[in-house]
Every structure is written in structure tokens, then in C-alpha cells.
Scaffold this motif. Structure first.
Motif, PDB file in Angstrom:
ATOM      1  N   LEU A 316      55.608 -17.577   4.041  1.00 33.83           N
ATOM      2  CA  LEU A 316      55.757 -16.322   3.292  1.00 33.83           C
ATOM      3  C   LEU A 316      54.420 -15.609   3.138  1.00 33.83           C
ATOM      4  CD1 LEU A 316      58.275 -17.435   0.515  1.00 33.83           C
ATOM      5  CD2 LEU A 316      58.772 -16.192   2.629  1.00 33.83           C
ATOM      6  N   ALA A 317      53.363 -16.365   2.869  1.00 31.02           N
ATOM      7  CA  ALA A 317      52.039 -15.750   2.758  1.00 31.02           C
ATOM      8  C   ALA A 317      51.653 -15.079   4.066  1.00 31.02           C
ATOM      9  CB  ALA A 317      51.004 -16.794   2.371  1.00 31.02           C
ATOM     10  N   GLY A 318      52.122 -15.638   5.185  1.00 30.92           N
ATOM     11  CA  GLY A 318      51.852 -15.058   6.493  1.00 30.92           C
ATOM     12  C   GLY A 318      52.744 -13.897   6.845  1.00 30.92           C
ATOM     13  N   GLY A 319      53.682 -13.555   5.955  1.00 32.30           N
ATOM     14  CA  GLY A 319      54.540 -12.399   6.194  1.00 32.30           C
ATOM     15  C   GLY A 319      55.705 -12.668   7.112  1.00 32.30           C
ATOM     16  N   CYS A 320      56.157 -13.918   7.154  1.00 29.44           N
ATOM     17  CA  CYS A 320      57.239 -14.292   8.057  1.00 29.44           C
ATOM     18  C   CYS A 320      58.450 -14.753   7.255  1.00 29.44           C
ATOM     19  CB  CYS A 320      56.771 -15.418   8.975  1.00 29.44           C
ATOM     20  SG  CYS A 320      57.524 -15.420  10.604  1.00 29.44           S
ATOM     21  N   PRO A 321      59.630 -14.176   7.506  1.00 30.09           N
ATOM     22  CA  PRO A 321      60.842 -14.666   6.830  1.00 30.09           C
ATOM     23  C   PRO A 321      61.165 -16.083   7.281  1.00 30.09           C
ATOM     24  CG  PRO A 321      61.430 -13.099   8.543  1.00 30.09           C
ATOM     25  CD  PRO A 321      59.939 -13.082   8.449  1.00 30.09           C
ATOM     26  N   VAL A 322      61.852 -16.822   6.412  1.00 29.90           N
ATOM     27  CA  VAL A 322      62.065 -18.251   6.632  1.00 29.90           C
ATOM     28  C   VAL A 322      63.547 -18.565   6.703  1.00 29.90           C
ATOM     29  CG1 VAL A 322      61.612 -20.564   5.712  1.00 29.90           C
ATOM     30  CG2 VAL A 322      59.931 -18.736   5.360  1.00 29.90           C
ATOM     31  N   GLY A 335      66.137 -20.633  -2.947  1.00 27.33           N
ATOM     32  CA  GLY A 335      67.484 -20.347  -2.445  1.00 27.33           C
ATOM     33  C   GLY A 335      68.083 -19.046  -2.912  1.00 27.33           C
ATOM     34  N   ASP A 336      67.625 -18.520  -4.054  1.00 25.07           N
ATOM     35  CA  ASP A 336      68.185 -17.270  -4.561  1.00 25.07           C
ATOM     36  C   ASP A 336      67.289 -16.073  -4.239  1.00 25.07           C
ATOM     37  OD1 ASP A 336      66.101 -17.907  -6.220  1.00 25.07           O
ATOM     38  OD2 ASP A 336      67.182 -17.549  -8.096  1.00 25.07           O
ATOM     39  N   THR A 337      66.351 -16.257  -3.309  1.00 21.48           N
ATOM     40  CA  THR A 337      65.486 -15.151  -2.909  1.00 21.48           C
ATOM     41  C   THR A 337      66.017 -14.518  -1.629  1.00 21.48           C
ATOM     42  OG1 THR A 337      63.998 -16.386  -1.444  1.00 21.48           O
ATOM     43  CG2 THR A 337      63.551 -16.494  -3.809  1.00 21.48           C
ATOM     44  N   GLU A 338      65.517 -13.354  -1.317  1.00 22.72           N
ATOM     45  CA  GLU A 338      65.919 -12.686  -0.080  1.00 22.72           C
ATOM     46  C   GLU A 338      64.951 -12.955   1.064  1.00 22.72           C
ATOM     47  OE1 GLU A 338      65.137  -8.290  -0.125  1.00 22.72           O
ATOM     48  OE2 GLU A 338      64.797  -8.662  -2.265  1.00 22.72           O
ATOM     49  N   PHE A 349      72.840 -21.451  10.953  1.00 21.41           N
ATOM     50  CA  PHE A 349      71.422 -21.233  11.241  1.00 21.41           C
ATOM     51  C   PHE A 349      71.242 -19.966  12.073  1.00 21.41           C
ATOM     52  CE2 PHE A 349      67.069 -22.343  12.260  1.00 21.41           C
ATOM     53  CZ  PHE A 349      66.681 -23.162  11.209  1.00 21.41           C
ATOM     54  N   VAL A 350      72.130 -19.752  13.027  1.00 17.80           N
ATOM     55  CA  VAL A 350      72.071 -18.537  13.841  1.00 17.80           C
ATOM     56  C   VAL A 350      72.299 -17.306  12.970  1.00 17.80           C
ATOM     57  CG1 VAL A 350      73.272 -17.235  15.650  1.00 17.80           C
ATOM     58  CG2 VAL A 350      72.688 -19.640  16.017  1.00 17.80           C
ATOM     59  N   THR A 351      73.305 -17.360  12.112  1.00 16.50           N
ATOM     60  CA  THR A 351      73.588 -16.233  11.219  1.00 16.50           C
ATOM     61  C   THR A 351      72.420 -15.961  10.285  1.00 16.50           C
ATOM     62  OG1 THR A 351      75.965 -16.689  11.286  1.00 16.50           O
ATOM     63  CG2 THR A 351      75.157 -15.385   9.433  1.00 16.50           C
ATOM     64  N   ALA A 352      71.852 -17.022   9.728  1.00 17.80           N
ATOM     65  CA  ALA A 352      70.716 -16.860   8.821  1.00 17.80           C
ATOM     66  C   ALA A 352      69.505 -16.276   9.552  1.00 17.80           C
ATOM     67  CB  ALA A 352      70.351 -18.203   8.198  1.00 17.80           C
ATOM     68  N   ALA A 353      69.285 -16.678  10.784  1.00 20.78           N
ATOM     69  CA  ALA A 353      68.172 -16.141  11.558  1.00 20.78           C
ATOM     70  C   ALA A 353      68.393 -14.663  11.864  1.00 20.78           C
ATOM     71  CB  ALA A 353      67.992 -16.934  12.846  1.00 20.78           C
ATOM     72  N   GLU A 354      69.635 -14.288  12.112  1.00 22.46           N
ATOM     73  CA  GLU A 354      69.943 -12.867  12.316  1.00 22.46           C
ATOM     74  C   GLU A 354      69.633 -12.067  11.050  1.00 22.46           C
ATOM     75  OE1 GLU A 354      73.583 -13.373  15.575  1.00 22.46           O
ATOM     76  OE2 GLU A 354      74.022 -13.240  13.427  1.00 22.46           O
ATOM     77  N   GLN A 355      69.981 -12.629   9.892  1.00 19.79           N
ATOM     78  CA  GLN A 355      69.673 -11.963   8.626  1.00 19.79           C
ATOM     79  C   GLN A 355      68.162 -11.872   8.400  1.00 19.79           C
ATOM     80  OE1 GLN A 355      71.799 -14.531   5.954  1.00 19.79           O
ATOM     81  NE2 GLN A 355      73.781 -13.494   6.256  1.00 19.79           N
ATOM     82  N   ALA A 356      67.446 -12.929   8.762  1.00 19.88           N
ATOM     83  CA  ALA A 356      65.994 -12.923   8.610  1.00 19.88           C
ATOM     84  C   ALA A 356      65.344 -11.883   9.520  1.00 19.88           C
ATOM     85  CB  ALA A 356      65.432 -14.313   8.911  1.00 19.88           C
ATOM     86  N   LEU A 357      65.846 -11.770  10.731  1.00 21.45           N
ATOM     87  CA  LEU A 357      65.321 -10.760  11.653  1.00 21.45           C
ATOM     88  C   LEU A 357      65.558  -9.356  11.100  1.00 21.45           C
ATOM     89  CD1 LEU A 357      66.463 -12.323  15.053  1.00 21.45           C
ATOM     90  CD2 LEU A 357      64.091 -11.902  14.360  1.00 21.45           C
ATOM     91  N   ALA A 358      66.725  -9.142  10.519  1.00 20.53           N
ATOM     92  CA  ALA A 358      67.022  -7.837   9.927  1.00 20.53           C
ATOM     93  C   ALA A 358      66.122  -7.566   8.736  1.00 20.53           C
ATOM     94  CB  ALA A 358      68.497  -7.785   9.511  1.00 20.53           C
ATOM     95  N   ALA A 359      65.880  -8.588   7.907  1.00 24.29           N
ATOM     96  CA  ALA A 359      65.005  -8.413   6.739  1.00 24.29           C
ATOM     97  C   ALA A 359      63.583  -8.084   7.168  1.00 24.29           C
ATOM     98  CB  ALA A 359      65.026  -9.680   5.883  1.00 24.29           C
ATOM     99  N   ALA A 360      63.127  -8.725   8.242  1.00 20.65           N
ATOM    100  CA  ALA A 360      61.762  -8.498   8.711  1.00 20.65           C
ATOM    101  C   ALA A 360      61.568  -7.088   9.247  1.00 20.65           C
ATOM    102  CB  ALA A 360      61.409  -9.516   9.792  1.00 20.65           C
ATOM    103  N   ALA A 361      62.669  -6.449   9.670  1.00 21.70           N
ATOM    104  CA  ALA A 361      62.561  -5.090  10.216  1.00 21.70           C
ATOM    105  C   ALA A 361      62.072  -4.105   9.158  1.00 21.70           C
ATOM    106  CB  ALA A 361      63.903  -4.656  10.788  1.00 21.70           C
ATOM    107  N   ASP A 362      62.463  -4.336   7.893  1.00 21.68           N
ATOM    108  CA  ASP A 362      61.955  -3.510   6.787  1.00 21.68           C
ATOM    109  C   ASP A 362      60.746  -4.233   6.209  1.00 21.68           C
ATOM    110  OD1 ASP A 362      61.468  -1.935   4.610  1.00 21.68           O
ATOM    111  OD2 ASP A 362      63.546  -1.878   3.904  1.00 21.68           O
TER     112      ASP A 362
END
Length: 394
Positions: A316-322, A335-338, A349-362
Motif C-alpha cells: 500500500l505504501a508503494g501505491g499498489c492495490p492488494v 478486509g473492510d477497506t477498498e 481471486f480473478v474477480t478480486a484482481a479485476e476489482q483491484a485493477l479498476a481501483a488502481a485506474a483512479d
């Protein structure tokens, strides 16, 4: 065969000027903290290195590692100076020296070196209960057990480890745990137990948020990239990784780190799975910067039941979604964070990674949320709180 001192001392390469034996930076006016560790200083930079490099601001820190074979068959103590003057002590023993003979030789080496430094009653800091056999005889001004993992659950753990831990808990003045699940497991066994989940060097990993030159071995790997760094051992769910790679052949999964206690041939092999090997602590921000999502694909087994991964705040400090499997301390803390997404199965895991990729876009929104989660988390803060506990316990 028996060996007796005085022992040879081998002053190895260090970041500090090389000095004769017993003349490395050592202030006899300061208290001495003797650390007994199963983890090597030069292996993976983690909790012991973060803490001891800070304790070295106040104390003489001696970091005693487990033995390694002596090349010439003669026992000696290898000594080198590391960050902030931490002295790393590595016993080198003849290969035929095993069992109680090896333990007795290490005790003698340690006694001899402490006598050279004129240290009478050091503070003792245990990372492994097995070190009671080496340092348990020493008079101590304070005994700390920093229980960063449930070592008895790890592959290859000695059967007597549980008994040694019970003995250490009886003698310790103070117990720290590497997470809240471990605190819950140990709090009934000692009356002075405190949870100190692993923290983060924010300035170090925040370098990943700025534009970095991609490591050369990352440049040929297409994006999106899902990355992990750390020890690759029985704690990783390699079957999950294999299935995620199969489900999304357009994603590339990068696992940076040494392979330990498992056969490298057992790791899944696919065109979109990459194993660059171990990298230094200094190199990690550049790797993190080159990934789109950081992953923690831990298996759910006895060896991960109590872990509190340092990687979570570092990512997170490196700016990467997890994206993480549902490790208990990860779920309860993040667990209750975005910014941290939890997934138990390959499909999740695939679905969560898709969500993480979308979050990183903003990116701006993600970084604001990540910083809110990190708050005042830092190794300096953890160290200062530990110092307070130690002063009260003395």
C-alpha cells in the motif's frame, strides 16, 4: 573431539570500516542487546532488521545467528558490522560437530566474545525458543521473546520447539507478538504479552509511487502484471496460482524471492508465471512500481494461521492495490477497506484482481484511501512503543 577457546574471529565484509576483533563499534557505556535469531540478517530484510537497526541507536546490538559449516574445519566466530553498527555474529562449526557438542561450542563462543567486550548482563532478545540452549545460561538484565511467527507450525520445525517455548515463556519478562492472532494464542501463557503487528518503512516503499526505471527482467513481461515478493515456501498456495494463471493467460504473475523448503521443480510452470529469484530490499520498490496489482496468495494451513504479513502495508505504501487470500489478520485489519481485496478461490481471486485493477485506474482516489489505511504506521513508531514496554519491564 572437543574445542576450547580462545576462538578465532573472522571480521567479514560490512558497510562499516573493518576493525580488529572486539574493536568494532562498541560503546561500553551503553546497554547491550543480544539477539538470538533463526533468521539470517542477510537473507530477507524484515522485522528483525527493521527493529534492530533502530535499537542500535540506543544499545550495542549483537545479532547471533544459527551456525554454518566452517570451510577449514576449525571453529570460529564470524563478525561483521551492519546497519547502525549492529554486530552480526555467525558461528562457523566443523561439520562433524553436531547436537549437544555444537550447542556447547556455540555457548563457549558466545561467552568468550561477551567476555572480550566486557559484557556481564546483556538484555536477551529471542526470535527462536531453540536459542535457550545457547544463551539461556547467561545472566540477563531483561529477557524479551519477540514471537513473530508460530514456528512450531512451520515445515521442518524441531519436535522439542514447543517445550522450549514453554520454558522461554516462563523466563521472559516481556513477550511481543507479530500479530493479533498470535497475541490471542499467547496471552493466556504470559502476563505481559503485547501485539506488535509488522509495520512499514513508508519512505522506502513510497519510492514506488514515483516513476521508476523498470528492472530489466520486468521489461519483456507484458501487462497487466500481478506481483509478489517474499519467501516462496509452504505458505504459498501454488495450486491457486497455477489456476489463476490458467484462467487468465493474458495476465502475468511475477513471484520475486528465494525458494525455501519446497522443491523448485514443484512450482507451476506456465508462460505467464515468472520466477526472477531473490532481490534485495533496496530493489523492491522498483519491482513494486512495475506491477499493476500486488498479491498475497497464501495457503490456508497451519503455517499461515497466525501470520500478519509485512507485505500488506508495504504494498500500500508503494501505491499498489492488494489481493490476498483470507489470512485472518489481513481480513481483520484490512478486509473492510477498498484497497485490499480478499479472495479464497481461484475464481474469486480473478474477480478480486479485476476489482483491484479498476481501483488502481483512479489513482488519486486509491492513494488517498491507502494513506488513510496506513495512518501513522511506521517502524519508528513500533520501535518507540517497544522501548517503552522494555523500560517498564526492567
Amino acid at each position: 573431539m572437543s574445542w576450547a577457546g580462545p576462538f578465532q574471529y573472522d571480521i567479514g565484509k560490512s558497510r562499516e570500516p573493518r576493525l580488529p576483533p572486539g574493536e568494532l563499534a562498541f560503546d561500553r557505556q551503553r546497554p547491550t542487546l543480544l539477539v538470538l535469531s533463526h533468521l539470517r540478517w542477510s537473507f530477507v530484510y524484515q522485522r528483525p532488521q527493521h527493529l534492530m537497526s533502530r535499537f542500535a541507536r540506543e544499545f550495542n546490538v549483537l545479532f547471533f545467528e544459527e551456525p554454518i559449516p566452517s570451510e577449514d574445519g576449525q571453529p570460529r566466530l564470524e563478525v561483521r558490522s551492519e546497519e547502525n553498527g549492529v554486530q552480526v555474529l555467525i558461528p562457523r562449526l566443523p561439520e562433524e560437530c553436531q547436537g549437544e557438542a555444537a550447542r556447547a561450542l556455540q555457548r563457549a563462543m558466545l561467552d568468550d566474545y561477551l567476555a572480550r567486550l566486557q559484557v556481564d548482563s546483556p538484555m536477551l532478545w529471542f526470535y527462536t525458543p531453540m536459542a535457550l540452549d545457547i544463551a539461556g545460561h547467561l545472566p540477563a538484565s531483561l529477557i524479551v521473546y519477540d514471537c513473530m511467527d508460530e514456528l512450531s507450525a512451520f515445515r521442518g520445525a524441531p519436535p522439542e520447539l514447543v517445550e522450549r517455548e514453554q520454558a522461554l515463556l516462563q523466563r521472559a519478562d516481556l513477550v511481543f507478538t507479530g500479530g493479533y492472532s498470535l497475541w490471542e494464542a499467547k496471552k493466556a501463557l504470559h502476563d505481559n504479552v503485547h501485539a506488535f503487528p509488522s509495520s512499514v518503512d513508508i519512505d522506502h516503499f513510497a519510492r514506488a509511487r514515483a516513476r521508476q526505471d523498470e528492472p530489466q527482467d520486468m521489461q519483456p513481461i507484458p501487462k497487466p502484471r500481478l506481483g509478489f515478493y517474499g519467501v516462496i515456501d509452504e505458505r504459498l498456495d501454488i495450486e491457486l496460482l497455477d489456476q489463476v494463471a490458467q484462467l487468465r493467460p493474458d495476465w502475468h504473475i511475477v513471484l520475486v524471492g528465494p525458494v525455501v523448503k519446497i522443491d523448485p521443480a514443484a512450482l507451476p510452470q506456465r508462460a505467464n508465471l515468472h520466477y526472477p529469484g531473490a532481490r534485495t530490499y533496496e530493489e523492491l520498490p522498483a519491482y513494486l512500481s512495475s506491477w499493476d496489482v500486488a498479491i498475497m496468495p497464501f495457503a490456508l494451513n497451519e503455517s499461515t494461521r497466525f501470520i500478519s504479513p509485512t507485505k500488506t502495508p508495504e504494498y500500500l505504501a508503494g501505491g499498489c492495490p492488494v489481493v490476498s487470500t483470507p489470512i485472518r489478520d489481513v481480513v481483520r485489519t484490512y478486509g473492510d477497506t477498498e484497497v485490499v481485496h480478499i479472495a479464497a478461490t481461484p475464481a474469486e481471486f480473478v474477480t478480486a484482481a479485476e476489482q483491484a485493477l479498476a481501483a488502481a485506474a483512479d489513482r488519486d482516489r486509491f492513494l488517498t484511501a491507502a494513506d488513510s489505511v496506513l495512518g501513522d504506521m511506521s517502524w519508528d513508531h513500533t520501535w518507540s512503543l517497544m522501548m517503552e514496554k522494555m523500560k517498564w519491564a526492567m
